[in-house]
Design a protein around this motif. Sequence first.
Motif, PDB file in Angstrom:
ATOM      1  N   ARG A   1       0.845  -1.194   0.000  1.00  0.00           N
ATOM      2  CA  ARG A   1       0.000   0.000   0.000  1.00  0.00           C
ATOM      3  C   ARG A   1       0.881   1.244   0.000  1.00  0.00           C
ATOM      4  NH1 ARG A   1      -1.044   1.650   5.706  1.00  0.00           N
ATOM      5  NH2 ARG A   1       0.439   0.404   6.885  1.00  0.00           N
ATOM      6  N   SER A   2       0.320   2.338  -0.480  1.00  0.00           N
ATOM      7  CA  SER A   2       1.100   3.566  -0.591  1.00  0.00           C
ATOM      8  C   SER A   2       0.889   4.469   0.617  1.00  0.00           C
ATOM      9  CB  SER A   2       0.727   4.322  -1.874  1.00  0.00           C
ATOM     10  OG  SER A   2      -0.619   4.705  -1.844  1.00  0.00           O
TER      11      SER A   2
ATOM     12  N   SER B   1      -1.741   4.597   3.521  1.00  0.00           N
ATOM     13  CA  SER B   1      -3.173   4.742   3.211  1.00  0.00           C
ATOM     14  C   SER B   1      -3.960   3.581   3.824  1.00  0.00           C
ATOM     15  CB  SER B   1      -3.384   4.778   1.691  1.00  0.00           C
ATOM     16  OG  SER B   1      -2.908   3.577   1.116  1.00  0.00           O
TER      17      SER B   1
ATOM     18  N   THR C   1      -9.623  -3.286  -0.926  1.00  0.00           N
ATOM     19  CA  THR C   1      -9.021  -2.298  -1.821  1.00  0.00           C
ATOM     20  C   THR C   1      -7.939  -1.525  -1.084  1.00  0.00           C
ATOM     21  OG1 THR C   1     -11.194  -2.029  -2.863  1.00  0.00           O
ATOM     22  CG2 THR C   1      -9.532  -0.383  -3.386  1.00  0.00           C
ATOM     23  N   ASN C   2      -6.796  -1.347  -1.740  1.00  0.00           N
ATOM     24  CA  ASN C   2      -5.744  -0.522  -1.152  1.00  0.00           C
ATOM     25  C   ASN C   2      -5.114   0.361  -2.224  1.00  0.00           C
ATOM     26  OD1 ASN C   2      -4.476  -3.247  -1.871  1.00  0.00           O
ATOM     27  ND2 ASN C   2      -2.662  -1.978  -1.626  1.00  0.00           N
ATOM     28  N   LYS C   3      -4.665   1.532  -1.787  1.00  0.00           N
ATOM     29  CA  LYS C   3      -3.964   2.457  -2.682  1.00  0.00           C
ATOM     30  C   LYS C   3      -2.556   1.935  -2.917  1.00  0.00           C
ATOM     31  CE  LYS C   3      -7.178   5.662  -2.955  1.00  0.00           C
ATOM     32  NZ  LYS C   3      -7.842   5.947  -4.220  1.00  0.00           N
ATOM     33  N   THR C   4      -2.070   2.083  -4.150  1.00  0.00           N
ATOM     34  CA  THR C   4      -0.714   1.643  -4.501  1.00  0.00           C
ATOM     35  C   THR C   4      -0.004   2.762  -5.252  1.00  0.00           C
ATOM     36  OG1 THR C   4      -1.421   0.698  -6.604  1.00  0.00           O
ATOM     37  CG2 THR C   4      -1.438  -0.774  -4.692  1.00  0.00           C
TER      38      THR C   4
ATOM     39  N   ASP D   1      -3.789   3.877  -9.314  1.00  0.00           N
ATOM     40  CA  ASP D   1      -3.384   4.081  -7.921  1.00  0.00           C
ATOM     41  C   ASP D   1      -4.117   3.163  -6.944  1.00  0.00           C
ATOM     42  OD1 ASP D   1      -5.889   5.168  -8.075  1.00  0.00           O
ATOM     43  OD2 ASP D   1      -5.391   6.994  -6.962  1.00  0.00           O
ATOM     44  N   GLU D   2      -4.676   2.069  -7.458  1.00  0.00           N
ATOM     45  CA  GLU D   2      -5.498   1.225  -6.598  1.00  0.00           C
ATOM     46  C   GLU D   2      -5.405  -0.243  -7.032  1.00  0.00           C
ATOM     47  OE1 GLU D   2      -9.494   2.803  -5.022  1.00  0.00           O
ATOM     48  OE2 GLU D   2     -10.035   1.416  -6.630  1.00  0.00           O
TER      49      GLU D   2
END
Length: 196
Positions: free
Chosen positions: A115-116, A119, A133-136, A187-188
């Motif tokens: 993850r970024s 987040s 779901t995670n931000k990348t 981004d996800e």
Amino acid sequence: AMAHDLKTPLAALMAYTESIEASPEKASSYLARINEHVESLDRKIGQILELSRGENGEVTVNKEEFSLKALLEESLKSYPDMAANINGEDIKLNTDRNILRQAIDNLLSNCSRYRSAQSPVNIVLGDKTLTITNKTDAKAENPEELRKPFVKGDRSRGQSGSGLGLAIADSDLDILGYKMDLVSSEDEFKVTVRFR
């Protein structure tokens, strides 16, 4: 890929062992690094064996009824530094709790690792679905490739991941009769588990 993942920590172990002989005064520092590599190698071998058992049909499914939300909350305790939101109505499942827990642990481990910028991970319980779901920081060009053993996204190269997490999760879910969908955007990264 498997040979590389196993040989790399073995080569490091040999190098640190030789360093102890050459510089005994630094032995405690080298021993700590040896221990890290032994633990990493042990994890990788365990993952390879688990994947092999699943692929060979050597897993017994023991069904019981349990709350998916409770299982998620229990799994999230292993990641105290990872913020996560669980939304939606709880789902009652009648399946093998341990196999599903292992799949979820692998999915959450990937979130924690890739993850970024701290987040939060968003978890949604839907109608017979679980979406994580995670931000990348980078898009996986072909997310379907990531379910194959030892395949890593570009961002994970050189990191501690073995490239087995999604493969094991996919295998475990398949054993239980569930389906895993992977979607990657700029981004996800999103995983949806479908409880059919």
